[in-house]
Design an enzyme around this catalytic site. Structure first.
Site, PDB file in Angstrom:
ATOM      1  N   ALA A  18       0.852  -1.189   0.000  1.00  0.00           N
ATOM      2  CA  ALA A  18       0.000   0.000   0.000  1.00  0.00           C
ATOM      3  C   ALA A  18       0.890   1.241   0.000  1.00  0.00           C
ATOM      4  O   ALA A  18       2.023   1.204   0.461  1.00  0.00           O
ATOM      5  CB  ALA A  18      -0.909  -0.013   1.227  1.00  0.00           C
ATOM      6  N   GLY A  24       0.424  -5.096   0.940  1.00  0.00           N
ATOM      7  CA  GLY A  24      -0.750  -5.111   0.074  1.00  0.00           C
ATOM      8  C   GLY A  24      -0.484  -5.770  -1.268  1.00  0.00           C
ATOM      9  O   GLY A  24      -1.379  -6.348  -1.867  1.00  0.00           O
ATOM     10  N   GLU A  47      -0.830  -9.402  -0.646  1.00  0.00           N
ATOM     11  CA  GLU A  47      -2.247  -9.683  -0.497  1.00  0.00           C
ATOM     12  C   GLU A  47      -2.953  -9.666  -1.848  1.00  0.00           C
ATOM     13  O   GLU A  47      -3.807 -10.517  -2.121  1.00  0.00           O
ATOM     14  CB  GLU A  47      -2.877  -8.676   0.464  1.00  0.00           C
ATOM     15  CG  GLU A  47      -2.317  -8.823   1.873  1.00  0.00           C
ATOM     16  CD  GLU A  47      -2.905  -7.838   2.864  1.00  0.00           C
ATOM     17  OE1 GLU A  47      -4.125  -7.666   2.854  1.00  0.00           O
ATOM     18  OE2 GLU A  47      -2.139  -7.252   3.633  1.00  0.00           O
ATOM     19  N   GLU A  49       4.317  -5.321   7.394  1.00  0.00           N
ATOM     20  CA  GLU A  49       3.573  -4.292   8.130  1.00  0.00           C
ATOM     21  C   GLU A  49       4.006  -4.178   9.585  1.00  0.00           C
ATOM     22  O   GLU A  49       3.968  -3.090  10.161  1.00  0.00           O
ATOM     23  CB  GLU A  49       2.057  -4.577   8.066  1.00  0.00           C
ATOM     24  CG  GLU A  49       1.431  -4.373   6.710  1.00  0.00           C
ATOM     25  CD  GLU A  49       1.440  -5.615   5.828  1.00  0.00           C
ATOM     26  OE1 GLU A  49       0.639  -5.660   4.885  1.00  0.00           O
ATOM     27  OE2 GLU A  49       2.250  -6.539   6.070  1.00  0.00           O
TER      28      GLU A  49
END
Length: 172
Positions: free
Chosen positions: A70, A113, A116, A136
């Site tokens: 992200a 992300g 993911e 993270e």
């Protein structure tokens, strides 16, 4: 595949032009998943899903990064209340609900992300330079778009716990 995209390269490819190819294209940010990129990805996936000529979709990045996660710069100023009330991750799971098969072609970094996003696809083909991770924890948080559940199913509980709690990466 519709209107021009700022963060994606989108085309139909293959001998019969029946494979949708979506390439993340934010090289200056290692394909970090900003809100604009994710909105474009949803739009491209909608177009591919509704196109009767497209039988499968390939989602890829660059040789250096599938997606480095992200966009932290975009997220860092948001408070919890802003994030929660705006539905910050709403729509991130679009890949997992498309009815046509989606293949993630991963080389380079697939972190946070990005990892993911790859796990939302039906199949992952990983190149020799692919690096998967959920870093993270190094920022004081945990995966937020279903990564803890998908990672456990993909690699098992023990390795998933190790990756999430240490931020360590694994190769293809």
């Amino acid at each position: 595949a519709g209107a021009a995209f700022q963060y994606l390269l989108v085309q139909k490819t293959g001998a019969q032009k029946n494979v949708g190819l979506i390439q993340l294209n934010r090289p200056q940010a290692l394909n970090a998943l900003c809100e604009g990129l994710m909105a474009e990805l949803r739009r491209a996936l909608d177009a591919m899903e509704s196109d009767p000529e497209v039988g499968a979709i390939v989602l890829t990045g660059s040789q250096k990064a599938f997606a480095a996660g992200a966009d932290i710069k975009e997220m860092q100023t948001k408070t919890f209340q802003e994030t929660y009330s705006s539905g910050f991750l709403a729509g991130w799971d679009k890949v997992s609900v498309v009815r046509k098969p989606i293949i993630a072609a991963v080389n380079g970094y697939a972190l946070g992300g990005g990892c993911e996003l790859a796990m939302m696809c039906d199949i992952i083909y990983a190149g020799e330079k692919a690096q998967f991770g959920q870093p993270e924890i190094l920022l004081g948080t945990i995966p937020g778009a279903g990564g803890t559940q998908r990672l456990t199913r993909a690699v098992g509980k023990s390795l998933a716990m190790e990756m999430v709690l240490t931020g360590d990466r694994i190769s293809a």
